[in-house]
Design a protein around this motif. Structure first.
Motif, PDB file in Angstrom:
ATOM      1  N   LYS A 109      -7.512  -2.979   5.428  1.00  0.00           N
ATOM      2  CA  LYS A 109      -7.848  -1.621   5.011  1.00  0.00           C
ATOM      3  C   LYS A 109      -7.595  -0.583   6.101  1.00  0.00           C
ATOM      4  N   TYR A 157      -3.121  10.598  -8.268  1.00  0.00           N
ATOM      5  CA  TYR A 157      -3.400   9.179  -8.507  1.00  0.00           C
ATOM      6  C   TYR A 157      -2.883   8.730  -9.874  1.00  0.00           C
ATOM      7  N   GLN A 214       0.835  -1.194   0.000  1.00  0.00           N
ATOM      8  CA  GLN A 214       0.000   0.000   0.000  1.00  0.00           C
ATOM      9  C   GLN A 214       0.874   1.249   0.000  1.00  0.00           C
ATOM     10  N   ASN A 270      -6.645  10.837   6.011  1.00  0.00           N
ATOM     11  CA  ASN A 270      -6.155  10.088   4.860  1.00  0.00           C
ATOM     12  C   ASN A 270      -6.375  10.921   3.598  1.00  0.00           C
ATOM     13  N   VAL A 320      -4.347  10.624   0.516  1.00  0.00           N
ATOM     14  CA  VAL A 320      -4.138   9.785  -0.666  1.00  0.00           C
ATOM     15  C   VAL A 320      -3.985   8.344  -0.173  1.00  0.00           C
ATOM     16  N   PHE A 321      -4.646   7.408  -0.857  1.00  0.00           N
ATOM     17  CA  PHE A 321      -4.525   6.001  -0.483  1.00  0.00           C
ATOM     18  C   PHE A 321      -4.611   5.137  -1.740  1.00  0.00           C
ATOM     19  N   ARG A 322      -3.633   4.258  -1.907  1.00  0.00           N
ATOM     20  CA  ARG A 322      -3.632   3.338  -3.040  1.00  0.00           C
ATOM     21  C   ARG A 322      -3.208   1.961  -2.550  1.00  0.00           C
ATOM     22  N   ASP A 323      -4.060   0.975  -2.768  1.00  0.00           N
ATOM     23  CA  ASP A 323      -3.776  -0.413  -2.392  1.00  0.00           C
ATOM     24  C   ASP A 323      -3.400  -1.169  -3.665  1.00  0.00           C
ATOM     25  N   ALA A 362      -3.876   2.460   7.681  1.00  0.00           N
ATOM     26  CA  ALA A 362      -3.534   3.872   7.856  1.00  0.00           C
ATOM     27  C   ALA A 362      -3.836   4.327   9.281  1.00  0.00           C
ATOM     28  N   PHE A 421       0.139   5.428   1.083  1.00  0.00           N
ATOM     29  CA  PHE A 421      -0.832   6.448   1.491  1.00  0.00           C
ATOM     30  C   PHE A 421      -0.116   7.651   2.087  1.00  0.00           C
ATOM     31  N   LEU A 470      -0.803  10.811   4.878  1.00  0.00           N
ATOM     32  CA  LEU A 470      -1.624  11.279   5.989  1.00  0.00           C
ATOM     33  C   LEU A 470      -1.222  12.689   6.370  1.00  0.00           C
TER      34      LEU A 470
END
Length: 516
Positions: A26, A151, A4, A14, A16-19, A29, A6, A8
């Motif tokens: 999940k 993104y 992942q 949160n 930005v978050f990219r898995d 973070a 992300f 913060l």
């Protein structure tokens, strides 16, 4: 590779978050932020850049048992370690958290496998640099306004957890969203690290091709506005025009260790002698950020007496580097002959040259510290620093820290008469004195006296229970190695082509320590 990615905010939001792989739960973070916020390290230290999400506890009885059995066989310890590893895997999935803090933001990567921490830390730093190249400024507001672009960048930089490219130049062919620029006037107050990047004005050099270095341009003497380093490399300026300019930073980080002196009290009163320098080193880099159209060829000339050989002598004032490395775009055809680097700069910010120097050099500050008993439950500390650089140079954001004995209960401070912009504080939880100075002018001396009150009588040597003294500072337009840019020549695209050229020198403390 990583599972992942992300970003913060300081509040734990949160942004930005990219898995990438779906291997980590999940809520990672939130787990990360809680562990960083409530981290309990020695002396209140912050969370390290790399840690595992699981932290198991060992009961005292179990610990004593295993220590006893360890005397007889190492196999018991191996078995115990395997059992605890299994518990860790079942507890919080054994997630590795790797993070850097940039401009007040937590930039984090998680991994389930055993990855190289240095590799991931470097990747996070480069992702931060790429985002800053595109957005102009990296903060919470710019990320929220440009989340689509961010993104898109992340999808091109990382694929299924594996890095693909971190080159701004290469990404321009695959990223098509335009950045939404953030007004610099509406930016929140910056921390010390961010202020370092924007607070010192760039000075004009080399505005006439082939002429020696000058601080005057064809438009007159100018200083670079504070928003100079907050520009995007892909967005145009007002009216759709792109301002042609290039920035060069010579940034040096100094590491010095001063030994203690047998006659410390005498040295405090008479500043003609100093403690012997045990170690000294300079880690430097020449950073470049280009906003030039058409990728013209650039010639960057350094000192003619520059030598790269740790075995060389320092006679004659030559600049001697132990070793160095260059960016892949740099051509060294004429470097051995006239110390000139030829390159076609890629878009974005990059390091033209990294170098290291361990030859003798003049430290910018001299630091002396004395601690002596003043009674059964009292002691006195004297800290003195002297700026050994030119009167025309001013150091900023100076902080001096000195650990004191753990049984110190109270501290009273005495600043020098007429002290302006100085504060002193006793961090009781960390048992540390902190002396902050807003600025120090070259050639000046400053002294701090502190009276310690102990909760118990000291029966040992105070010099072994206190110190060492650690100093942090930033000095603009100063470099200890004497490495200089003689001229910066840009190939002309047309007769009227005359881009702006800006340069600055910045020196920072990396590890500046004086033993007591």
């Amino acid at each position: 590779m990583i599972s992942q990615f992300f970003v913060l905010s300081q509040r734990g939001d949160n942004i930005v978050f990219r898995d990438y792989r779906g291997e980590v739960q999940k809520g990672s973070a939130e787990i990360f932020f809680r562990k960083v916020k409530f981290w309990k390290g020695d002396e209140g230290e912050e969370a390290p850049p790399v840690f595992v999400g699981c932290q198991f506890k060992v009961e005292n009885n179990d610990l004593e048992l295993y220590l006893l059995e360890l005397v007889y066989t190492i196999e018991i310890l191996k078995t115990y370690a395997l059992e605890q590893r299994d518990k860790c895997d079942k507890n919080v999935d054994g997630v590795n958290y790797i993070h850097v803090k940039v401009a007040g933001l937590f930039i984090v990567a998680t991994a389930r496998v055993n990855v190289s921490p240095s590799l991931v830390l470097e990747l996070l730093q480069r992702i931060a640099r790429v985002i800053k190249d595109y957005l102009g400024v990296l903060n919470e507001d710019s990320l929220r306004k440009n989340f689509v672009l961010v993104y898109e960048l992340l999808d091109e930089v990382i694929d299924f957890g594996y890095p693909q490219t971190t080159s701004t130049e290469v990404l321009k062919s695959y990223v098509f969203n335009e950045p939404i620029m953030v007004d610099a006037a509406r930016m929140p107050p910056l921390g010390p690290a961010a202020m370092f990047m924007v607070s010192f004005a760039y000075l004009v050099i080399c505005t006439i091709i082939g002429q020696s270095i000058s601080f005057r341009s064809s438009q007159g003497t100018k200083r670079m506005p504070g928003t100079a380093v907050t520009k995007s490399v892909v967005a145009n300026g007002p009216g759709g025009k792109k301002r042609e300019e290039i920035f060069v930073d010579i940034i040096e980080k100094i590491s010095v260790t001063f030994s203690s002196s047998l006659a410390t009290a005498f040295l405090i009163l008479c500043f003609s002698k100093q403690g012997y320098i045990l170690t000294s080193e300079i880690d430097g880099t020449i950073q470049m950020k280009s906003y030039l159209s058409g990728n013209p060829e650039i010639r960057l000339a350094l000192n003619e007496d520059l030598s790269i050989d740790y075995r060389s002598s320092t006679e004659g004032g030559a600049v001697i580097l132990d070793d160095c490395n260059f960016h892949e775009s740099v051509h060294l055809d004429s470097f051995d002959m006239d110390r000139t680097l030829t390159l076609i700069p890629p878009d974005g910010e990059f390091s033209v040259m990294n170098y290291r120097m361990t030859q003798e050099f003049k430290p910018p500050f001299r630091v002396n510290a004395l601690i002596e008993k003043a009674g059964p439950l009292k002691a006195e500390v004297i800290l003195k620093i002297r700026a050994d650089f030119s009167l025309s140079v001013t150091a900023n954001t100076i902080a001096v820290q000195m650990p004191v004995p753990t049984y110190t209960a109270r501290v009273s401070f005495e600043l020098e008469p007429g002290a302006v912009g100085q504060t002193a504080d006793f961090k009781e939880g960390m048992k540390r004195l902190e002396w902050c100075l807003k600025k120090i002018v070259g050639g000046s001396e400053h002294t701090l006296r502190a009276k310690l009150t102990f909760s118990q009588e000291s029966h040992g040597n105070l010099t072994r229970e206190a110190g060492p003294v650690n100093m942090n500072f930033t000095i603009p337009m100063y470099n200890a190695s004497r490495l200089l840019v003689r001229y910066l020549h840009i190939a002309k695209i047309s007769k009227s082509y005359n881009p702006y050229r800006w340069v600055r020198y910045v020196t920072q403390a990396n590890s500046y320590v004086a033993r007591i």
